[in-house]
Scaffold this motif. Structure first.
Motif, PDB file in Angstrom:
ATOM      1  N   ARG A 214      73.502 115.727 116.078  1.00  0.00           N
ATOM      2  CA  ARG A 214      73.457 117.061 116.687  1.00  0.00           C
ATOM      3  C   ARG A 214      72.415 117.930 115.983  1.00  0.00           C
ATOM      4  O   ARG A 214      71.685 118.689 116.625  1.00  0.00           O
ATOM      5  CB  ARG A 214      74.830 117.741 116.590  1.00  0.00           C
ATOM      6  CG  ARG A 214      75.945 117.048 117.346  1.00  0.00           C
ATOM      7  CD  ARG A 214      77.276 117.752 117.100  1.00  0.00           C
ATOM      8  NE  ARG A 214      78.412 117.010 117.607  1.00  0.00           N
ATOM      9  CZ  ARG A 214      79.012 117.216 118.774  1.00  0.00           C
ATOM     10  NH1 ARG A 214      78.564 118.172 119.563  1.00  0.00           N
ATOM     11  NH2 ARG A 214      80.042 116.494 119.150  1.00  0.00           N
ATOM     12  N   LEU A 215      72.379 117.821 114.665  1.00  0.00           N
ATOM     13  CA  LEU A 215      71.426 118.618 113.899  1.00  0.00           C
ATOM     14  C   LEU A 215      70.013 118.069 114.022  1.00  0.00           C
ATOM     15  O   LEU A 215      69.044 118.842 114.082  1.00  0.00           O
ATOM     16  CB  LEU A 215      71.851 118.659 112.433  1.00  0.00           C
ATOM     17  CG  LEU A 215      73.113 119.469 112.138  1.00  0.00           C
ATOM     18  CD1 LEU A 215      73.610 119.208 110.732  1.00  0.00           C
ATOM     19  CD2 LEU A 215      72.847 120.956 112.351  1.00  0.00           C
ATOM     20  N   ARG A 216      69.862 116.763 114.056  1.00  0.00           N
ATOM     21  CA  ARG A 216      68.529 116.175 114.191  1.00  0.00           C
ATOM     22  C   ARG A 216      67.876 116.561 115.509  1.00  0.00           C
ATOM     23  O   ARG A 216      66.659 116.717 115.587  1.00  0.00           O
ATOM     24  CB  ARG A 216      68.607 114.652 114.075  1.00  0.00           C
ATOM     25  CG  ARG A 216      69.030 114.161 112.688  1.00  0.00           C
ATOM     26  CD  ARG A 216      68.977 112.648 112.595  1.00  0.00           C
ATOM     27  NE  ARG A 216      69.560 112.200 111.333  1.00  0.00           N
ATOM     28  CZ  ARG A 216      70.799 111.737 111.201  1.00  0.00           C
ATOM     29  NH1 ARG A 216      71.599 111.673 112.278  1.00  0.00           N
ATOM     30  NH2 ARG A 216      71.252 111.360 110.031  1.00  0.00           N
ATOM     31  N   ALA A 217      68.686 116.717 116.549  1.00  0.00           N
ATOM     32  CA  ALA A 217      68.146 117.039 117.869  1.00  0.00           C
ATOM     33  C   ALA A 217      67.947 118.530 118.078  1.00  0.00           C
ATOM     34  O   ALA A 217      67.335 118.939 119.078  1.00  0.00           O
ATOM     35  CB  ALA A 217      69.090 116.494 118.948  1.00  0.00           C
ATOM     36  N   ALA A 218      68.434 119.356 117.164  1.00  0.00           N
ATOM     37  CA  ALA A 218      68.410 120.808 117.368  1.00  0.00           C
ATOM     38  C   ALA A 218      67.055 121.407 117.023  1.00  0.00           C
ATOM     39  O   ALA A 218      66.415 121.026 116.033  1.00  0.00           O
ATOM     40  CB  ALA A 218      69.485 121.461 116.518  1.00  0.00           C
ATOM     41  N   ALA A 219      66.627 122.383 117.838  1.00  0.00           N
ATOM     42  CA  ALA A 219      65.404 123.126 117.516  1.00  0.00           C
ATOM     43  C   ALA A 219      65.615 123.975 116.267  1.00  0.00           C
ATOM     44  O   ALA A 219      64.697 124.159 115.460  1.00  0.00           O
ATOM     45  CB  ALA A 219      65.009 124.007 118.695  1.00  0.00           C
ATOM     46  N   ASP A 220      66.818 124.492 116.108  1.00  0.00           N
ATOM     47  CA  ASP A 220      67.168 125.292 114.929  1.00  0.00           C
ATOM     48  C   ASP A 220      68.422 124.679 114.312  1.00  0.00           C
ATOM     49  O   ASP A 220      69.535 124.909 114.790  1.00  0.00           O
ATOM     50  CB  ASP A 220      67.429 126.742 115.331  1.00  0.00           C
ATOM     51  CG  ASP A 220      67.796 127.616 114.131  1.00  0.00           C
ATOM     52  OD1 ASP A 220      67.633 127.159 112.985  1.00  0.00           O
ATOM     53  OD2 ASP A 220      68.252 128.757 114.346  1.00  0.00           O
ATOM     54  N   PRO A 221      68.301 123.891 113.242  1.00  0.00           N
ATOM     55  CA  PRO A 221      69.450 123.200 112.653  1.00  0.00           C
ATOM     56  C   PRO A 221      70.306 124.135 111.798  1.00  0.00           C
ATOM     57  O   PRO A 221      70.360 124.023 110.573  1.00  0.00           O
ATOM     58  CB  PRO A 221      68.791 122.111 111.811  1.00  0.00           C
ATOM     59  CG  PRO A 221      67.492 122.728 111.377  1.00  0.00           C
ATOM     60  CD  PRO A 221      67.036 123.573 112.533  1.00  0.00           C
ATOM     61  N   LEU A 222      70.995 125.049 112.468  1.00  0.00           N
ATOM     62  CA  LEU A 222      71.790 126.069 111.783  1.00  0.00           C
ATOM     63  C   LEU A 222      73.251 125.633 111.684  1.00  0.00           C
ATOM     64  O   LEU A 222      73.858 125.221 112.672  1.00  0.00           O
ATOM     65  CB  LEU A 222      71.699 127.393 112.544  1.00  0.00           C
ATOM     66  CG  LEU A 222      72.571 128.547 112.016  1.00  0.00           C
ATOM     67  CD1 LEU A 222      72.173 128.926 110.597  1.00  0.00           C
ATOM     68  CD2 LEU A 222      72.459 129.749 112.954  1.00  0.00           C
ATOM     69  N   VAL A 223      73.806 125.765 110.485  1.00  0.00           N
ATOM     70  CA  VAL A 223      75.190 125.414 110.206  1.00  0.00           C
ATOM     71  C   VAL A 223      75.870 126.616 109.562  1.00  0.00           C
ATOM     72  O   VAL A 223      75.280 127.280 108.710  1.00  0.00           O
ATOM     73  CB  VAL A 223      75.275 124.202 109.257  1.00  0.00           C
ATOM     74  CG1 VAL A 223      76.721 123.876 108.915  1.00  0.00           C
ATOM     75  CG2 VAL A 223      74.575 122.988 109.877  1.00  0.00           C
ATOM     76  N   VAL A 224      77.103 126.887 109.967  1.00  0.00           N
ATOM     77  CA  VAL A 224      77.883 127.959 109.350  1.00  0.00           C
ATOM     78  C   VAL A 224      79.033 127.352 108.569  1.00  0.00           C
ATOM     79  O   VAL A 224      79.774 126.508 109.084  1.00  0.00           O
ATOM     80  CB  VAL A 224      78.423 128.938 110.413  1.00  0.00           C
ATOM     81  CG1 VAL A 224      79.559 129.797 109.835  1.00  0.00           C
ATOM     82  CG2 VAL A 224      77.307 129.838 110.918  1.00  0.00           C
ATOM     83  N   ASP A 225      79.163 127.773 107.319  1.00  0.00           N
ATOM     84  CA  ASP A 225      80.336 127.445 106.514  1.00  0.00           C
ATOM     85  C   ASP A 225      81.246 128.657 106.583  1.00  0.00           C
ATOM     86  O   ASP A 225      81.038 129.655 105.897  1.00  0.00           O
ATOM     87  CB  ASP A 225      79.917 127.144 105.070  1.00  0.00           C
ATOM     88  CG  ASP A 225      81.096 126.696 104.217  1.00  0.00           C
ATOM     89  OD1 ASP A 225      82.161 126.405 104.790  1.00  0.00           O
ATOM     90  OD2 ASP A 225      80.947 126.637 102.984  1.00  0.00           O
ATOM     91  N   LEU A 226      82.268 128.554 107.412  1.00  0.00           N
ATOM     92  CA  LEU A 226      83.129 129.701 107.717  1.00  0.00           C
ATOM     93  C   LEU A 226      84.300 129.766 106.737  1.00  0.00           C
ATOM     94  O   LEU A 226      85.091 128.838 106.646  1.00  0.00           O
ATOM     95  CB  LEU A 226      83.643 129.585 109.151  1.00  0.00           C
ATOM     96  CG  LEU A 226      84.545 130.708 109.656  1.00  0.00           C
ATOM     97  CD1 LEU A 226      83.823 132.046 109.626  1.00  0.00           C
ATOM     98  CD2 LEU A 226      85.037 130.394 111.075  1.00  0.00           C
ATOM     99  N   GLY A 227      84.375 130.883 106.003  1.00  0.00           N
ATOM    100  CA  GLY A 227      85.458 131.068 105.046  1.00  0.00           C
ATOM    101  C   GLY A 227      85.295 130.182 103.826  1.00  0.00           C
ATOM    102  O   GLY A 227      86.211 129.434 103.478  1.00  0.00           O
ATOM    103  N   TYR A 228      84.142 130.276 103.158  1.00  0.00           N
ATOM    104  CA  TYR A 228      83.850 129.368 102.036  1.00  0.00           C
ATOM    105  C   TYR A 228      84.688 129.657 100.801  1.00  0.00           C
ATOM    106  O   TYR A 228      84.785 128.813  99.903  1.00  0.00           O
ATOM    107  CB  TYR A 228      82.366 129.410 101.676  1.00  0.00           C
ATOM    108  CG  TYR A 228      81.823 130.781 101.364  1.00  0.00           C
ATOM    109  CD1 TYR A 228      81.973 131.343 100.103  1.00  0.00           C
ATOM    110  CD2 TYR A 228      81.157 131.517 102.344  1.00  0.00           C
ATOM    111  CE1 TYR A 228      81.474 132.606  99.818  1.00  0.00           C
ATOM    112  CE2 TYR A 228      80.652 132.786 102.070  1.00  0.00           C
ATOM    113  CZ  TYR A 228      80.814 133.311 100.806  1.00  0.00           C
ATOM    114  OH  TYR A 228      80.321 134.577 100.523  1.00  0.00           O
TER     115      TYR A 228
END
Length: 264
Positions: free
Chosen positions: A36-50
């Protein structure tokens, strides 16, 4: 779950965390969600509630950069502004930043959200709405990985959720310290932890896995990994729709499609 307009949605978590606590889910994300990340134009990930310290966000960024793509961006979101300020020294923009936010994702459109040990303190009735709030804000084709683990990361369980709802359940254990698969019941995600009772499919799963583990006791001299592999194979042979292949099972993982264990 409800908040005033413009405010982060959710409540502050306990915030406890430890280095490497989320290594199992992170390694699964690299292997399972990497495309999913390799195919993304913007490889954005959220770590919610770290949590109270940013260590698991730092580790997530490092693991994704090494295992998926070097330009991945991780944003750690916390409702508590004190935690956001405390995490600032660990930021390494653009690859790793921190901001205030909750289930609304602070207006971001990530490809992937990891939310661990966040919903554990909520009521089960609130889980579906929290999932929906997050998935409605994902980039197209994005996913949420939501679950829980013990304090040292030796036992964990998580659900993969996308725009169509929950897709899979994964249980994972450090096999060297696993006494019985029944221990995994303590770390079921919030949507399932109260369903570990007779008549529910997840209860049947835990019982069947534990029975298979006991039946595989003869493999114990060859080590816990071989015993786990035999137990998971037996579970699949008995009709449970186990996903993945032995290379993933060797990590102490078990993944099934959500319909196989969904609450009745």
């Amino acid at each position: 779950m409800r908040a005033g307009q413009g405010r982060p949605q959710g409540v502050v978590t306990r915030g406890t965390t430890n280095p490497n606590r989320l290594r199992r889910v992170d390694n699964w994300i690299v292997a399972t969600c990497g495309d999913r990340l390799r195919a993304a134009a913007d490889p954005l990930v959220v770590d919610l509630g770290y949590g109270a310290t940013p260590v698991t966000a730092v580790e997530l960024r490092a693991r994704l950069a090494a295992g998926v793509r070097a330009d991945v961006r991780v944003v750690g979101l916390e409702i508590d502004p004190v935690r956001v300020a405390a995490a600032a020294p660990a930021a390494d923009p653009p690859g790793l930043t921190f901001a205030r936010g909750g289930f609304e994702l602070a207006g971001l459109r990530p490809v992937l959200v990891r939310a661990f040990n966040v919903l554990r303190q909520y009521d089960e009735s609130e889980v579906a709405a929290a999932w929906r709030t997050v998935t409605d804000r994902l980039a197209p084709g994005g996913a949420l990985v939501e679950g829980t683990c013990d304090e040292l990361g030796r036992l964990g369980g998580w659900v993969l959720v996308d725009a169509d709802g929950p897709r899979t359940l994964t249980l994972a254990a450090r096999l060297a310290t696993l006494e019985s698969p029944a221990q995994l019941a303590e770390r079921l995600p919030k949507a399932l932890i109260h369903r570990n009772v007779p008549g529910e499919r997840v209860h049947e799963l835990i019982r069947a896995l534990d029975d298979a583990w006991q039946a595989a006791a003869g493999y114990a001299p060859f080590g816990p990994r071989q015993r786990w592999l035999r137990a998971v194979s037996a579970l699949k042979e008995s009709g449970w729709p186990v996903l993945d292949r032995p290379p993933r099972w060797r990590h102490g993982e078990l993944t099934l499609p959500w319909p196989a264990i969904a609450p009745t």
